[in-house]
Scaffold this active site. Sequence first.
Site, PDB file in Angstrom:
ATOM      1  N   MET A  30      31.981   8.978  15.208  1.00  0.00           N
ATOM      2  CA  MET A  30      32.435   8.989  14.091  1.00  0.00           C
ATOM      3  C   MET A  30      31.577   8.982  13.641  1.00  0.00           C
ATOM      4  SD  MET A  30      36.163   7.999  12.029  1.00  0.00           S
ATOM      5  CE  MET A  30      36.965   8.560  13.448  1.00  0.00           C
ATOM      6  N   ARG A  62      40.777  43.080  12.401  1.00  0.00           N
ATOM      7  CA  ARG A  62      41.366  41.983  11.754  1.00  0.00           C
ATOM      8  C   ARG A  62      42.159  42.368  10.808  1.00  0.00           C
ATOM      9  NH1 ARG A  62      36.220  37.875  10.501  1.00  0.00           N
ATOM     10  NH2 ARG A  62      36.472  39.545   8.316  1.00  0.00           N
ATOM     11  N   LYS A 121      32.523  32.095  -0.714  1.00  0.00           N
ATOM     12  CA  LYS A 121      33.902  31.140  -0.373  1.00  0.00           C
ATOM     13  C   LYS A 121      33.648  30.180   0.474  1.00  0.00           C
ATOM     14  CE  LYS A 121      33.218  34.634   3.826  1.00  0.00           C
ATOM     15  NZ  LYS A 121      33.311  35.352   4.841  1.00  0.00           N
ATOM     16  N   TYR A 181      30.423   5.533  23.329  1.00  0.00           N
ATOM     17  CA  TYR A 181      31.406   6.181  24.884  1.00  0.00           C
ATOM     18  C   TYR A 181      30.985   6.562  25.669  1.00  0.00           C
ATOM     19  CZ  TYR A 181      34.007   4.928  20.351  1.00  0.00           C
ATOM     20  OH  TYR A 181      34.392   4.121  19.447  1.00  0.00           O
TER      21      TYR A 181
END
Length: 360
Positions: free
Chosen positions: A302, A129, A34, A254
């Site tokens: 990014m 769950r 998966k 940044y």
Amino acid sequence: MKTATAVINRRALRHNLQRIRQLAPDSQVVAIVKANAYGHGMIEAAHTFCDADCYGVARLSEALALRAAGITKPIVLLEGFFSADDLPLLVEHQLETAVHSPEQLAALEQATLSQPLRVWMKLDTGMHRLGVLPEHADAFWQRLTACRNVVQPVNIMSHFSRADEPEAGTTERQLTCFDAFTQGKPGAQSIAASGGILLWPQSHRDRVRPGIILYGVSPLDNEDAAHFGFQPAMTFTSHLIAVREHHTGEAVGYGGTWTSPRNTRLGVVAVGYGDGYPRCAPAGTPVLINGREVPLSGRVSMDMITVDLGPDAQDKVGDEVILWGPTLPVERIAAHTGASAYELITRLTQRTALEYVDGE
């Protein structure tokens, strides 16, 4: 020059499958593919795991993609089907399904199908769950055994919530609950995923469901996969695109969150959170360049990260940078970031190229 690339070693994948068989010699193996095989490429991984007995996926779309790619072995929908409209597709493509809710059970009872389906009744032993609660389980099982659309016998599965903790009493209680319900019932049983395979051999039963450990990554917080004889299959790499002189007291990136304590050389690497490298990675997170570890400096952008190469560094533009892999386990990067290794390997984006090798 290549930028962000995940190199997947098929030989390591095959080794890991065989290691599972060594650890659980009396169990069939459901290879969990998966989430794009945990970032390793679902179709390629499934073909590489051709010796597995079965495959496990979370979505019908994943199962259909496997069938379209020529995978003919059994496939289990671990979360089951989400709509009664899906049932004819399950029949057409010979898919096995978990059944965990009254809605799914009613859909099976009311459907008109050309042939019955193999099902796995999911028992909630403590994960809380998905699954049938123990107090409702006998009645649920009786209805499945009477359902004309279900291949008999009904298989039974569950899922551990804390199998990655060696001393977890929760796991023992879940196993006791599972045993109490399955005793005397026909059909295959399955409860062990990666943590159960490694730490709870008494839980292996008819089928084990290895996920992250198939890819050479540990489900445990305090041990990497190599400790258990597994090999990391993914090497996440990029390259230096700039080397810059940097002076004492100058900030980088940044927010200026990192300031150099010395004159040094900074490397700029063509990878960022747009490729799947974790934005939360703090200064000091290691990368590997020319055989040595160097620390991340400043925030992850990014498209780029900066690393402190050191004042005497001889690294140059074009040199390979290993972000994680066999020589720098992803478990270590996860520990630095506070994220899990599961997150890191599954969050690689489409911009990161997948390449496959059959080497060491």
